[in-house]
Design a protein around this motif. Structure first.
Motif, PDB file in Angstrom:
ATOM      1  N   PRO A  57       0.713  -1.405  -0.059  1.00 58.91           N
ATOM      2  CA  PRO A  57       0.007  -0.174  -0.102  1.00 58.91           C
ATOM      3  C   PRO A  57       1.154   0.978  -0.261  1.00 58.91           C
ATOM      4  CG  PRO A  57      -0.974  -1.672   1.544  1.00 58.91           C
ATOM      5  CD  PRO A  57       0.651  -2.028   0.845  1.00 58.91           C
ATOM      6  N   GLY A  58       1.839   0.917   0.347  1.00 60.42           N
ATOM      7  CA  GLY A  58       3.038   2.812   0.591  1.00 60.42           C
ATOM      8  C   GLY A  58       3.753   2.687  -1.049  1.00 60.42           C
ATOM      9  N   ASP A  59       3.147   1.884  -1.911  1.00 62.49           N
ATOM     10  CA  ASP A  59       3.858   2.100  -3.171  1.00 62.49           C
ATOM     11  C   ASP A  59       3.327   3.178  -3.907  1.00 62.49           C
ATOM     12  OD1 ASP A  59       6.375  -0.031  -2.474  1.00 62.49           O
ATOM     13  OD2 ASP A  59       5.116  -1.176  -3.709  1.00 62.49           O
ATOM     14  N   THR A  60       3.618   4.031  -4.479  1.00 68.54           N
ATOM     15  CA  THR A  60       3.085   4.664  -4.699  1.00 68.54           C
ATOM     16  C   THR A  60       2.969   4.479  -7.094  1.00 68.54           C
ATOM     17  OG1 THR A  60       5.021   5.340  -6.073  1.00 68.54           O
ATOM     18  CG2 THR A  60       3.779   6.938  -4.149  1.00 68.54           C
ATOM     19  N   SER A  61       3.319   3.180  -6.730  1.00 68.05           N
ATOM     20  CA  SER A  61       3.062   2.884  -8.346  1.00 68.05           C
ATOM     21  C   SER A  61       3.640   1.378  -7.976  1.00 68.05           C
ATOM     22  CB  SER A  61       3.232   3.868  -9.772  1.00 68.05           C
ATOM     23  OG  SER A  61       4.978   3.626  -9.054  1.00 68.05           O
ATOM     24  N   ARG A  62       3.401   0.873 -10.137  1.00 68.19           N
ATOM     25  CA  ARG A  62       4.078  -0.992 -10.271  1.00 68.19           C
ATOM     26  C   ARG A  62       5.476   0.049  -9.632  1.00 68.19           C
ATOM     27  NH1 ARG A  62      -0.760  -3.808 -11.501  1.00 68.19           N
ATOM     28  NH2 ARG A  62       0.520  -5.223 -11.659  1.00 68.19           N
ATOM     29  N   LEU A  67      11.217  -1.021  -8.149  1.00 69.39           N
ATOM     30  CA  LEU A  67      12.650  -0.555  -7.507  1.00 69.39           C
ATOM     31  C   LEU A  67      12.894  -1.476  -5.729  1.00 69.39           C
ATOM     32  CD1 LEU A  67      12.209   2.943  -9.522  1.00 69.39           C
ATOM     33  CD2 LEU A  67      13.410   0.888  -9.636  1.00 69.39           C
ATOM     34  N   ARG A  68      11.239  -1.465  -5.363  1.00 66.61           N
ATOM     35  CA  ARG A  68      11.757  -1.439  -4.104  1.00 66.61           C
ATOM     36  C   ARG A  68      11.300  -3.036  -3.525  1.00 66.61           C
ATOM     37  NH1 ARG A  68       8.177  -4.094  -1.073  1.00 66.61           N
ATOM     38  NH2 ARG A  68       6.351  -3.559  -2.700  1.00 66.61           N
ATOM     39  N   GLU A  69      11.490  -3.824  -4.744  1.00 65.46           N
ATOM     40  CA  GLU A  69      11.968  -5.216  -4.375  1.00 65.46           C
ATOM     41  C   GLU A  69      12.889  -5.423  -4.452  1.00 65.46           C
ATOM     42  OE1 GLU A  69      10.324  -8.047  -2.988  1.00 65.46           O
ATOM     43  OE2 GLU A  69       8.280  -7.288  -2.855  1.00 65.46           O
ATOM     44  N   LEU A  70      13.875  -4.816  -5.858  1.00 67.82           N
ATOM     45  CA  LEU A  70      15.339  -4.600  -6.153  1.00 67.82           C
ATOM     46  C   LEU A  70      15.785  -4.448  -5.137  1.00 67.82           C
ATOM     47  CD1 LEU A  70      16.773  -5.901  -8.842  1.00 67.82           C
ATOM     48  CD2 LEU A  70      16.449  -2.894  -9.240  1.00 67.82           C
ATOM     49  N   LYS A  71      16.032  -3.417  -4.671  1.00 65.00           N
ATOM     50  CA  LYS A  71      15.883  -3.244  -3.289  1.00 65.00           C
ATOM     51  C   LYS A  71      16.138  -4.465  -2.470  1.00 65.00           C
ATOM     52  CE  LYS A  71      19.216  -0.721  -0.254  1.00 65.00           C
ATOM     53  NZ  LYS A  71      20.340  -0.891  -0.252  1.00 65.00           N
ATOM     54  N   GLU A  72      15.389  -4.352  -1.953  1.00 63.90           N
ATOM     55  CA  GLU A  72      15.045  -5.264  -0.513  1.00 63.90           C
ATOM     56  C   GLU A  72      15.549  -7.185  -1.240  1.00 63.90           C
ATOM     57  OE1 GLU A  72      10.808  -5.599   0.285  1.00 63.90           O
ATOM     58  OE2 GLU A  72      10.682  -4.067   0.998  1.00 63.90           O
ATOM     59  N   GLU A  73      15.509  -7.608  -2.459  1.00 65.25           N
ATOM     60  CA  GLU A  73      15.683  -8.616  -2.908  1.00 65.25           C
ATOM     61  C   GLU A  73      16.948  -8.546  -2.957  1.00 65.25           C
ATOM     62  OE1 GLU A  73      11.966 -11.105  -4.529  1.00 65.25           O
ATOM     63  OE2 GLU A  73      13.280  -9.975  -5.955  1.00 65.25           O
ATOM     64  N   MET A  74      17.106  -7.397  -3.794  1.00 67.17           N
ATOM     65  CA  MET A  74      19.216  -7.678  -4.387  1.00 67.17           C
ATOM     66  C   MET A  74      20.464  -6.845  -3.977  1.00 67.17           C
ATOM     67  SD  MET A  74      18.458 -10.063  -6.980  1.00 67.17           S
ATOM     68  CE  MET A  74      19.956  -9.374  -7.766  1.00 67.17           C
ATOM     69  N   GLY A  75      19.582  -5.628  -2.998  1.00 61.15           N
ATOM     70  CA  GLY A  75      19.901  -4.334  -2.892  1.00 61.15           C
ATOM     71  C   GLY A  75      21.157  -3.513  -3.108  1.00 61.15           C
TER      72      GLY A  75
END
Length: 189
Positions: A57-62, A67-75
């Motif tokens: 819900p905090g994501d402003t767009s798909r 990009l958030r998942e890329l940071k979380e999963e891959m750093g």
């Protein structure tokens, strides 16, 4: 070209997710893939995928989700990725609507993946994926789920990830040098 991409489904029963088809230019262009962790009960156990995940819900767009998942999963931080655009929407058998984005990674940050979610990271040459695409006769047609696979070393890309890769290759084939790809596909028949 946007109209050539699969649209968002009209059925609201799909849960939103996003992935990033992350390109890296080493000796040749590569796409970055992950092999999901080998955790008992994990629905995506050992599957090959593009980095990504569920919309929050905090994501402003798909795109933000990807990009958030890329940071979380891959750093890999968003400042090290130039997003080219969306490849469209792809649905899974478990009611996910995945919007796939293409991004260019500057490789100034090392990959630091989450071992709870990811077992291995692969840099798969685009040339290999294109070769498989042509050898299997995937040009200008979308094969069924059983046939649509992209093997690499000891793994196989299949399912929705293979659909995304198929679409990506077809877009590149039409855009970059369609005559070359069409000739190669003809030579293989």
């Amino acid at each position: 070209m946007e109209s050539e991409h699969p649209p968002c489904p009209r059925n609201e029963g799909f849960k939103p997710a996003s992935v990033m088809a992350l390109m890296a230019f080493e000796a040749a262009p590569n796409l970055i893939f992950i092999q999901k962790a080998d955790n008992k009960g994990y629905p995506w156990r050992n599957q090959m995928a593009l980095p990504g995940g569920h919309w929050d819900p905090g994501d402003t767009s798909r795109k933000e989700t990807a990009l958030r998942e890329l940071k979380e999963e891959m750093g890999i931080s968003r400042g090290h990725v130039s997003t080219i655009g969306s490849l469209g929407h792809f649905q899974t058998i478990n009611n996910r609507d995945i919007e796939a984005f293409v991004g260019l990674w500057d490789q100034e940050q090392e990959i630091s993946f989450d071992r709870a979610e990811i077992q291995r990271v692969f840099h798969i040459p685009l040339a290999h994926l294109f070769s498989v695409h042509m050898e299997k006769g995937f040009c200008k047609r979308l094969p069924g789920i059983e046939e649509l696979t992209y093997p690499f070393e000891d793994v196989v890309i299949w399912g929705v990830t293979a659909k995304i890769i198929h679409h990506f290759i077809e877009i590149v084939r039409k855009t970059v040098n369609p005559l070359y790809f069409d000739e190669q596909a003809g030579n293989l028949s």
